[in-house]
Enzyme design. Structure first.
Site, mmCIF file in Angstrom:
data_model
loop_
_atom_site.group_PDB
_atom_site.id
_atom_site.type_symbol
_atom_site.label_atom_id
_atom_site.label_comp_id
_atom_site.label_asym_id
_atom_site.label_seq_id
_atom_site.Cartn_x
_atom_site.Cartn_y
_atom_site.Cartn_z
ATOM 1 N N GLN A 182 0.823 -1.218 0.000
ATOM 2 C CA GLN A 182 0.000 0.000 0.000
ATOM 3 C C GLN A 182 0.854 1.264 0.000
ATOM 4 O OE1 GLN A 182 -3.353 0.324 -0.109
ATOM 5 N NE2 GLN A 182 -3.916 -1.821 0.110
ATOM 6 N N CYS A 327 -15.316 -9.300 6.879
ATOM 7 C CA CYS A 327 -14.055 -9.919 6.500
ATOM 8 C C CYS A 327 -14.321 -10.786 5.290
ATOM 9 C CB CYS A 327 -13.426 -10.691 7.644
ATOM 10 S SG CYS A 327 -14.125 -12.282 7.906
#
Ligand SMILES: *Cc1c(COP(=O)(O)O)cnc(C)c1O
Length: 401
Positions: A182, A327
């Site tokens: 990221q 999730c």
């Protein structure tokens, strides 16, 4: 009038930049040689393209081209780094250290190593999401061989102090792996000065194609890894398999663009983040998750007090964002990251991740804010965007980065 669609899920994946697609196409259309076929022109031109791309990836992170190993993405890079280093160093010790807020590609790999006789310590973080180097120092032992800490968190966007963490590890002869999936194109990375031994990279979070990534493997001091993929001995024996020339070229071009445009892009994104945060502050009780200072401007993870995030997203049709509470499985468990920073299950289930990118406009931010305002107007029961309320199961938008 149909609602305007807005993509605010750049932490899950980014569109491939048009310049990247253009750079890749000739390597699919015409130049099809195998980069390992050095005996003829078709192979050699492919090998040259792969090497140019390798240098472009290396340049973004301050590495040498020879320190870049191609993989299929950050998941594979994480697996190669952790399993490869843990096994290569198991004579020196079997203790590994990571953090509870890491990506599943690290946590599940660590878990698998735990079943193979390694001992894994998973460190806690405070509400900021930032690992205290002192806490790490207290966990390091004589038999610790490897530490894994990510640079930028995919759910809450916080930036760890890798320089301090790396210095602690280096002083004790412990390897440091950093998942930077990221981070590329969002924060400056200089491996020439940063004490990091292994770094996972991926193309598709930085406007490159899916299915290609890289592992940085330091050469000085040299890091030894046990290969996880055996075969033709490609990539200095560390990762066998015919290289996908077009994918390598795509990642190279994406990282070249990131290097050139990162500074201006971060400033543009920062202005959009300010606009988004200012708008969210007018929508009632909205709390931002993770440290407000040490974070990339691309990420806003917000909790809407008393609101179910799944219901909120179903009222935001046409807007792509992630519920941080869901999730990947259908277990309905709240996000392990939000839980680790101390969010209650209720708060985790009321959280949204909005991630800003290269093509996001101020109009996009305003559209999302208007839609959120409309959806929040009836507390707990956001109206559907078109027509009467439909019964049935809530759409499940799992966090997928
Ligand atoms: C997306 C992501 C990964 C997985 O990367 P892939 O290239 O999709 O395998 C790993 N770690 C982090 C932090 C990520 O955001």
């Amino acid at each position: 009038m149909p609602h305007r669609s807005v993509y605010l899920d750049h932490a899950a994946t980014t569109p491939c930049d048009a310049r990247v697609v253009d750079a890749m196409l000739p390597w699919l259309r015409e130049h099809f040689g195998n980069p390992a076929s050095r005996g003829h022109a078709w192979g050699r031109e492919a090998e040259d393209a792969v090497q140019r791309a390798r240098a472009q990836v290396a340049a973004l992170v301050g590495a040498e081209p020879s320190e870049i190993v191609w993989t299929s993405g950050a998941t594979e890079s994480d697996n190669l780094a952790l399993k490869g280093a843990a096994h290569a160093r198991c004579a020196q010790g079997r203790h590994l250290v990571t953090v509870k807020t890491e990506h599943k590609a690290v946590l599940d790999t660590m878990h698998a190593l735990g079943r193979q006789g390694f001992e894994v310590t998973s460190l806690d973080v405070p509400a900021s999401g930032l690992l205290d180097p002192e806490r790490l120092a207290g966990a390091l032992r004589a038999d610790t061989t490897l530490v894994s800490v990510m640079l930028v968190n995919n759910e809450i966007g916080v930036v760890q102090d890798i320089a301090a963490i790396g210095a602690l590890c280096r002083a004790r002869g412990i390897l440091l792996h950093v998942d930077a999936a990221q981070a590329s194109g969002k924060v400056a990375i200089d491996l020439a000065t940063l004490p990091v031994d292994l770094m996972s990279l991926t193309a598709h979070k930085s406007y490159g194609p899916k299915g290609i990534g890289a592992l940085y493997v330091r050469r000085k001091p040299r890091v030894r890894l046990e290969p996880q993929m055996h075969g033709g001995g490609h990539e200095r024996g560390l990762r066998s398999g015919t290289l996908a020339t077009h994918q390598c070229v795509g990642m190279g071009e994406a990282f070249r663009i990131a290097g050139e445009e990162m500074h201006a892009e971060v400033e543009r994104v920062r202005a959009l983040q300010r606009r988004l945060l200012a708008g969210l502050a007018t929508l009632g009780q909205v709390d931002i998750n993770g440290d407000l200072e040490r974070r990339v401007p691309h990420n806003v993870n917000a909790s809407f007090a008393g609101v179910d995030a799944e219901r909120l997203t179903s009222a935001l049709e046409g807007i792509a964002l992630s519920t941080a509470s869901a999730c990947a499985s259908s277990s309905g468990e709240p996000s392990h990251v939000l839980r680790a920073i101390g969010c209650s299950d209720e708060r985790a289930h009321s959280s949204l991740r909005l991630s800003i990118g290269r093509h996001t406009t101020a109009q996009d931010i305003d559209t999302v804010l208007e839609r959120l305002q409309g959806a929040l107007a009836v507390p707990g029961a956001p109206p559907p965007p078109h027509g009467p309320a439909r019964p049935g199961p809530t759409r499940h938008t799992a966090l997928s980065a």
